[in-house]
Motif scaffolding. Structure first.
Motif, PDB file in Angstrom:
ATOM      1  N   PHE A   1      25.480  55.315  40.313  1.00 37.49           N
ATOM      2  CA  PHE A   1      25.708  55.275  38.865  1.00 37.49           C
ATOM      3  C   PHE A   1      25.728  53.843  38.362  1.00 37.49           C
ATOM      4  O   PHE A   1      25.890  52.888  39.130  1.00 37.49           O
ATOM      5  CB  PHE A   1      27.040  55.955  38.516  1.00 37.49           C
ATOM      6  N   LEU A   2      25.560  53.726  37.043  1.00 33.12           N
ATOM      7  CA  LEU A   2      25.777  52.479  36.320  1.00 33.12           C
ATOM      8  C   LEU A   2      26.856  52.728  35.282  1.00 33.12           C
ATOM      9  O   LEU A   2      26.795  53.720  34.548  1.00 33.12           O
ATOM     10  CB  LEU A   2      24.513  52.028  35.593  1.00 33.12           C
ATOM     11  N   SER A   3      27.807  51.833  35.230  1.00 33.15           N
ATOM     12  CA  SER A   3      28.782  51.868  34.148  1.00 33.15           C
ATOM     13  C   SER A   3      28.391  50.806  33.138  1.00 33.15           C
ATOM     14  O   SER A   3      28.243  49.630  33.497  1.00 33.15           O
ATOM     15  CB  SER A   3      30.200  51.602  34.665  1.00 33.15           C
ATOM     16  N   LEU A   4      28.162  51.232  31.909  1.00 30.03           N
ATOM     17  CA  LEU A   4      27.886  50.267  30.850  1.00 30.03           C
ATOM     18  C   LEU A   4      29.174  49.684  30.292  1.00 30.03           C
ATOM     19  O   LEU A   4      29.172  49.037  29.251  1.00 30.03           O
ATOM     20  CB  LEU A   4      27.062  50.917  29.737  1.00 30.03           C
ATOM     21  N   SER A   5      30.271  49.938  31.011  1.00 36.03           N
ATOM     22  CA  SER A   5      31.593  49.410  30.711  1.00 36.03           C
ATOM     23  C   SER A   5      32.116  50.010  29.411  1.00 36.03           C
ATOM     24  O   SER A   5      31.469  50.842  28.768  1.00 36.03           O
ATOM     25  CB  SER A   5      31.564  47.881  30.636  1.00 36.03           C
ATOM     26  N   GLY A   6      33.265  49.595  29.027  1.00 32.79           N
ATOM     27  CA  GLY A   6      33.845  50.085  27.781  1.00 32.79           C
ATOM     28  C   GLY A   6      33.870  48.995  26.738  1.00 32.79           C
ATOM     29  O   GLY A   6      33.956  47.811  27.060  1.00 32.79           O
ATOM     30  N   ALA A   7      33.757  49.374  25.497  1.00 34.22           N
ATOM     31  CA  ALA A   7      33.895  48.421  24.392  1.00 34.22           C
ATOM     32  C   ALA A   7      35.364  48.388  23.995  1.00 34.22           C
ATOM     33  O   ALA A   7      35.911  49.414  23.596  1.00 34.22           O
ATOM     34  CB  ALA A   7      33.033  48.824  23.213  1.00 34.22           C
TER      35      ALA A   7
ATOM     36  N   ALA B   1      39.753  52.624  24.751  1.00 36.79           N
ATOM     37  CA  ALA B   1      38.327  52.338  24.890  1.00 36.79           C
ATOM     38  C   ALA B   1      37.628  53.572  25.430  1.00 36.79           C
ATOM     39  O   ALA B   1      38.263  54.586  25.749  1.00 36.79           O
ATOM     40  CB  ALA B   1      38.088  51.147  25.816  1.00 36.79           C
ATOM     41  N   GLU B   2      36.328  53.482  25.510  1.00 35.00           N
ATOM     42  CA  GLU B   2      35.521  54.577  26.029  1.00 35.00           C
ATOM     43  C   GLU B   2      34.460  53.989  26.955  1.00 35.00           C
ATOM     44  O   GLU B   2      33.616  53.194  26.534  1.00 35.00           O
ATOM     45  CB  GLU B   2      34.850  55.322  24.885  1.00 35.00           C
ATOM     46  N   GLU B   3      34.573  54.336  28.237  1.00 38.25           N
ATOM     47  CA  GLU B   3      33.591  53.863  29.203  1.00 38.25           C
ATOM     48  C   GLU B   3      32.334  54.711  29.107  1.00 38.25           C
ATOM     49  O   GLU B   3      32.391  55.931  28.925  1.00 38.25           O
ATOM     50  CB  GLU B   3      34.155  53.942  30.621  1.00 38.25           C
ATOM     51  N   THR B   4      31.178  54.062  29.214  1.00 38.18           N
ATOM     52  CA  THR B   4      29.892  54.754  29.149  1.00 38.18           C
ATOM     53  C   THR B   4      29.225  54.660  30.511  1.00 38.18           C
ATOM     54  O   THR B   4      29.045  53.564  31.045  1.00 38.18           O
ATOM     55  CB  THR B   4      29.001  54.121  28.078  1.00 38.18           C
ATOM     56  N   VAL B   5      28.865  55.803  31.082  1.00 40.65           N
ATOM     57  CA  VAL B   5      28.370  55.872  32.447  1.00 40.65           C
ATOM     58  C   VAL B   5      26.994  56.523  32.478  1.00 40.65           C
ATOM     59  O   VAL B   5      26.771  57.568  31.844  1.00 40.65           O
ATOM     60  CB  VAL B   5      29.343  56.666  33.346  1.00 40.65           C
ATOM     61  N   LEU B   6      26.054  55.891  33.199  1.00 41.00           N
ATOM     62  CA  LEU B   6      24.742  56.483  33.451  1.00 41.00           C
ATOM     63  C   LEU B   6      24.701  56.952  34.899  1.00 41.00           C
ATOM     64  O   LEU B   6      24.815  56.140  35.826  1.00 41.00           O
ATOM     65  CB  LEU B   6      23.626  55.453  33.225  1.00 41.00           C
ATOM     66  N   ASP B   7      24.555  58.254  35.099  1.00 42.50           N
ATOM     67  CA  ASP B   7      24.422  58.798  36.452  1.00 42.50           C
ATOM     68  C   ASP B   7      22.982  58.639  36.908  1.00 42.50           C
ATOM     69  O   ASP B   7      22.046  59.103  36.249  1.00 42.50           O
ATOM     70  CB  ASP B   7      24.846  60.265  36.466  1.00 42.50           C
TER      71      ASP B   7
ATOM     72  N   PHE C   1      21.412  55.151  25.376  1.00 45.41           N
ATOM     73  CA  PHE C   1      21.065  55.533  26.740  1.00 45.41           C
ATOM     74  C   PHE C   1      21.644  56.896  27.124  1.00 45.41           C
ATOM     75  O   PHE C   1      21.570  57.287  28.287  1.00 45.41           O
ATOM     76  CB  PHE C   1      21.559  54.446  27.706  1.00 45.41           C
ATOM     77  N   GLN C   2      22.203  57.596  26.134  1.00 49.42           N
ATOM     78  CA  GLN C   2      22.750  58.938  26.338  1.00 49.42           C
ATOM     79  C   GLN C   2      23.689  58.970  27.547  1.00 49.42           C
ATOM     80  O   GLN C   2      23.506  59.733  28.495  1.00 49.42           O
ATOM     81  CB  GLN C   2      21.608  59.935  26.524  1.00 49.42           C
ATOM     82  N   PRO C   3      24.738  58.135  27.542  1.00 50.89           N
ATOM     83  CA  PRO C   3      25.617  58.060  28.701  1.00 50.89           C
ATOM     84  C   PRO C   3      26.652  59.184  28.712  1.00 50.89           C
ATOM     85  O   PRO C   3      26.814  59.931  27.743  1.00 50.89           O
ATOM     86  CB  PRO C   3      26.298  56.710  28.507  1.00 50.89           C
ATOM     87  N   ARG C   4      27.347  59.249  29.798  1.00 50.94           N
ATOM     88  CA  ARG C   4      28.521  60.127  29.907  1.00 50.94           C
ATOM     89  C   ARG C   4      29.732  59.295  29.491  1.00 50.94           C
ATOM     90  O   ARG C   4      29.917  58.167  29.955  1.00 50.94           O
ATOM     91  CB  ARG C   4      28.655  60.620  31.345  1.00 50.94           C
ATOM     92  N   TYR C   5      30.575  59.836  28.613  1.00 49.31           N
ATOM     93  CA  TYR C   5      31.718  59.101  28.078  1.00 49.31           C
ATOM     94  C   TYR C   5      32.986  59.428  28.865  1.00 49.31           C
ATOM     95  O   TYR C   5      33.297  60.602  29.099  1.00 49.31           O
ATOM     96  CB  TYR C   5      31.930  59.411  26.593  1.00 49.31           C
ATOM     97  N   VAL C   6      33.686  58.377  29.266  1.00 40.89           N
ATOM     98  CA  VAL C   6      34.930  58.519  30.017  1.00 40.89           C
ATOM     99  C   VAL C   6      36.017  57.751  29.282  1.00 40.89           C
ATOM    100  O   VAL C   6      35.914  56.531  29.124  1.00 40.89           O
ATOM    101  CB  VAL C   6      34.779  57.966  31.452  1.00 40.89           C
ATOM    102  N   PRO C   7      37.059  58.439  28.798  1.00 41.50           N
ATOM    103  CA  PRO C   7      38.102  57.733  28.053  1.00 41.50           C
ATOM    104  C   PRO C   7      38.889  56.785  28.945  1.00 41.50           C
ATOM    105  O   PRO C   7      39.085  57.031  30.136  1.00 41.50           O
ATOM    106  CB  PRO C   7      38.988  58.868  27.518  1.00 41.50           C
ATOM    107  N   MET C   8      39.327  55.676  28.356  1.00 37.74           N
ATOM    108  CA  MET C   8      40.155  54.686  29.045  1.00 37.74           C
ATOM    109  C   MET C   8      41.443  54.519  28.257  1.00 37.74           C
ATOM    110  O   MET C   8      41.431  54.514  27.016  1.00 37.74           O
ATOM    111  CB  MET C   8      39.415  53.356  29.175  1.00 37.74           C
ATOM    112  N   TYR C   9      42.540  54.367  28.968  1.00 44.43           N
ATOM    113  CA  TYR C   9      43.860  54.445  28.342  1.00 44.43           C
ATOM    114  C   TYR C   9      44.683  53.183  28.573  1.00 44.43           C
ATOM    115  O   TYR C   9      44.407  52.384  29.479  1.00 44.43           O
ATOM    116  CB  TYR C   9      44.631  55.641  28.906  1.00 44.43           C
ATOM    117  N   MET C  10      45.698  53.069  27.757  1.00 54.05           N
ATOM    118  CA  MET C  10      46.796  52.139  27.982  1.00 54.05           C
ATOM    119  C   MET C  10      48.053  52.967  28.156  1.00 54.05           C
ATOM    120  O   MET C  10      48.376  53.807  27.296  1.00 54.05           O
ATOM    121  CB  MET C  10      46.959  51.177  26.805  1.00 54.05           C
TER     122      MET C  10
END
Length: 842
Positions: free
Chosen positions: A740-746, A595-601, A793-802
């Motif tokens: 910050f706000l995390s728009l969570s990951g899809a 997944a990819e977490e989307t973060v608004l600073d 919302f032009q977020p910052r992308y943070v990868p999420m792993y398994m």
């Protein structure tokens, strides 16, 4: 002047009601005018008038068809006139406003006429099945407006939102079926038939809902519907008992909750003349049922089931077991009744289950209600897994035993002091032995001869009210346990401990999800942190990062891996950050980006420039439309708000035709948390157009950010609701000083599908499998579309792993991930998913 203003307002309101619901208002006026003109208000129409204007089987046989219509403009007495007035004002007027007067008139005529004809047909069939019931229906006649009122309501449900369509239909059908089976009069059959006709004719008269006839719902709503069914089964005998002339096939059950007014002196005198006289035995039995105390004690099973219904509504496991046990007891009593009757083990003149009318049909009928309810409970077992906090029922048992012992002592001691008030005069030992019988509803004691009977007031109070006091206390205590905070799938103390550690420590943006139902917990030694996990297909699948002090991630990962290995599980960390990936890499594990977490600073949010055009448009349109963003906590919000949020959510689930996904995706149960904030979009009429929920993110014991979880929008509401709510949340929380706000990951979605971070051939196969799963579920759940939406919302992308220890376990891991997200997919829902995929393929 004040009186004139008040009269003017009443006149204006009345004229407005006439204009907006003329059919309902005119019908109400006609009913009252005809009732007054024919002196029918107090006791209903006279017998002669009733035969002329009422609906009866004999009248239809003689082609007197006007009764199909005229019967709806009279009532059976003053209580019915008041009830009809309330129903027209509370039901018919709003329904007419909703569907329009022309359609309402069509619906009223259709359901009244067709329902009446169907009821007459049922009456004719009933005569062949139960001659007594059929005879009563054949010679009687019906008056009342209940048919068209219920029928138009069922017609209106055809294009209602899914939530209320389900609730109204289940509630109306349950009540009308219970009324027909227990009351059994022709008017009861008319209401039931009109409801069914309205259900079938609704789509033709008012059309279907924009979202179609799908009925898929959440466990939360399923629990509500099961609770309605159980409550209706409990109310039925009470309704029959309240009716002095109930004739339905289950009306015999009214003797379970209704007594017969015999007095002790009458019984004693009768039995002195002849102890073997059948009237003596019947008098003893009926004496047990007479009076307020025995009547209340007879109501205990119904009250108990009603309290259990509240527990079922809340998903409580104890309530499910209690309801199942209650239905099994009723089935066993019905079986005993049948066996004893046909073995002639008891007098035919007994009061129980209608044996005074010993037909096979009436003896077997009581099986049907508990059997049907039992089938419903067994079929929905998976919905009721919510356990009370630890020791709740152990403590409850202790309190109940203490209450029983106290009442036992009080009954024995008080009865011995007042022994002159009993016949025969009892010894202390007799009173001690008699106490258990005082806790049993009187009707179930019919096969036992009474040890003693009360003959004065003090003895009567002890004899009749001791059992009532005991059961009222027990029922109140059980009801209280349903109000205590509960959890599903794990130990309440562990969950509370995890919450405290998270609030007072540091977690990742997804860490609050570790407190959700369905998780178990591994706690590191000395309280240094914890890992939330669930075991599926032999895989210990975690929810997010380990929670603990910064710098201890590697220690927690390694400790949990050892814990899983000791239990024979394959450890797998899911939706974790880069720090966990590095820690697992050090152990030689493999990893996949899932997944990819989307973060608004926060700190400089402005939403200016061309890239934010959609966001600015949503904010401007909301302002022009009078829509504002409002923060609420779901458990504390007004009922009008929470009910709308629930309806919006249910509509969304119905639209999918699939259950809500779980694991890292929350639903209404997760929103119902005092620590979770909800931002709702409401207009000037307090209509909720959409809702988002935000999970707290803690660092060093304080909230530093919020993570977006629950997102729902009203289908016919303000279209850019989600853009408006997320932008409003960013601006509001920035003002509050959050970082910050995390728009969570899809889930199963990435911005760059080619960038996977996959290591090894097995991991590459797993990545392909997850990619196929993501593309498969996209038409139904739209995760990739959701990720694209968040890019506005032009977020910052943070990868999420398994990350996982054993590549050979990838098939089991894939199965565990699928079962975690969709633990309750039925066969019909699988078919729905397959059809969606086929349609997409075309």
């Amino acid at each position: 002047m004040t009186n004139r203003v008040a009269i003017g307002r009443w006149t204006t309101s009345g004229w407005s009601a006439v204009r907006r619901a003329p059919v309902s208002v005119v019908a109400l006026v006609v009913i009252w005018v005809l009732g007054l003109a024919t002196s029918s208000i107090v006791e209903g129409p006279s017998h002669a008038l009733g035969r002329d204007i009422g609906l009866g089987v004999v009248g239809i046989e003689h082609l007197e068809v006007w009764g199909l219509i005229t019967s709806a403009f009279w009532a059976s007495g003053w209580a019915s006139y008041v009830g009809i007035t309330i129903l027209i004002v509370a039901v018919s007027v709003p329904v007419e406003r909703r569907m329009g007067s022309v359609r309402f008139l069509i619906a009223a005529l259709t359901t009244q006429i067709a329902g009446a004809l169907c009821a007459v047909t049922l009456a004719a069939v009933a005569k062949t099945v139960d001659s007594d019931w059929g005879f009563e229906l054949h010679i009687g006649y019906a008056v009342g407006a209940g048919g068209w009122i219920v029928g138009t309501l069922m017609v209106a449900t055809a294009n209602m939102d899914t939530l209320w369509r389900r609730r109204i239909r289940v509630g109306v059908l349950a009540l009308t079926i219970v009324s027909a089976l227990f009351g059994g009069h022709l008017i009861d059959l008319i209401r039931l038939a009109a409801a069914v006709v309205g259900l079938l004719a609704g789509p033709w008269i008012v059309g279907r809902s924009a979202r179609g006839p799908r009925i898929a719902g959440t466990r939360r709503e399923g629990r509500m519907l099961v609770a309605i069914v159980v409550a209706a089964s409990a109310i039925g005998p009470v309704l029959a008992a309240l009716s002095s002339d109930a004739i339905g096939p289950l009306a015999v059950l009214r003797d379970l909750v209704r007594g017969v007014p015999w007095s002790a002196p009458e019984v004693r005198e009768l039995c002195e003349q002849s102890a073997t006289d059948p009237d003596c035995r019947r008098g003893l039995l009926e004496l047990r049922l007479s009076g307020v105390g025995p009547t209340l004690l007879s109501l205990v099973p119904s009250l108990f089931l009603l309290v259990l219904s509240d527990g079922l509504r809340r998903g409580r496991r104890f309530a499910w077991w209690g309801a199942v046990l209650a239905q099994c007891v009723l089935l066993a009593l019905s079986a005993a009744n049948f066996v004893f009757r046909y073995l002639d083990s008891v007098d035919e003149d007994t009061l129980f289950y209608g044996l005074a009318d010993p037909t096979v049909y009436r003896t077997l009928m009581p099986f049907l209600t508990p059997l049907a309810v039992l089938v419903v409970l067994l079929a929905t077992r998976r919905w009721f897994g919510v356990a009370a906090p630890r020791h709740t029922y152990r403590n409850l048992t202790g309190v109940v035993v203490a209450v029983a012992v106290a009442l036992w002592a009080m009954y024995a001691a008080g009865g011995f002091l007042a022994r002159s008030g009993f016949d025969p005069r009892p010894s202390f030992t007799t009173l001690v032995a008699d106490f258990p019988e005082r806790l049993v509803p009187p009707v179930y004691l019919q096969w036992l001869d009474p040890r003693l009977l009360p003959v004065n007031v003090p003895a009567t109070v002890l004899y009749e009210w001791t059992g009532v006091a005991f059961w009222l206390v027990v029922i109140a205590l059980i009801g209280t346990t349903f109000l205590r905070p509960a959890m599903e799938g794990t130990d309440a103390e562990d969950r509370d401990r995890a919450r405290d550690m998270l609030r007072n420590g540091t977690g990742s943006p997804l860490s609050w999800m570790t407190t959700w139902s369905g998780n178990s917990y591994w706690f590191a030694p000395e309280g240094r942190g914890f890992v939330a996990y669930r075991v599926l297909a032999g895989v210990a699948l975690t929810t997010g990062d380990p929670v603990g002090p910064p710098g201890r991630t590697s220690e927690l990962v390694e400790g949990f891996a050892e814990f899983a290995a000791e239990n024979g599980w394959t450890p797998c960390f899911y939706s974790v950050t880069e720090s966990v990936r590095r820690a697992s890499d050090a152990l030689g594990w493999s990893s996949i980006q899932v997944a990819e977490e989307t973060v608004l600073d926060l700190g400089s949010v402005a939403f200016t420039g061309k890239k934010f055009q959609d966001v600015r448009t949503a904010l401007n349109k909301a302002q022009k439309s009078g829509i504002t963003a409002e923060w609420v906590r779901f458990p504390d919000a007004a009922m009008g708000i929470t009910d709308q949020i629930t309806a919006i959510s249910e509509e969304w689930v119905a639209d999918k035709g699939m259950p809500e996904m779980g694991f890292t995706l929350g639903g209404l149960d997760e929103v119902d948390d005092a620590q979770v904030r909800c931002l709702i979009a409401v207009d000037e009429d307090r209509t909720v157009h959409g809702v988002t929920s935000w999970l707290p993110v803690h660092r060093d014991g304080r909230a530093v950010g919020w993570t977006l979880d629950f997102m729902r929008r009203r289908s016919n509401g303000f279209r850019p609701t989600m853009e408006f709510l997320i932008a409003s949340a960013a601006l509001s929380l920035e003002e509050e000083g959050f970082e910050f706000l995390s728009l969570s990951g899809a889930p199963l979605a990435k911005m760059d599908p080619e960038s996977t971070g996959v290591d090894g051939a097995f991991a590459a196969m797993m990545d392909n499998l997850l990619d196929v799963l993501g593309r498969t579920l996209e038409p139904v759940y739209g995760f990739r579309s959701l990720l694209a939406f968040k890019s506005k919302f032009q977020p910052r992308y943070v990868p999420m792993y398994m990350t996982f220890a054993d590549p050979a376990a990838l098939p089991s891991i894939g199965s565990a991930v699928g079962r975690a997200y969709l633990p309750e997919v039925s066969m019909s829902q699988s078919v729905t998913l397959l059809r969606t995929l086929v349609a997409r393929g075309k």
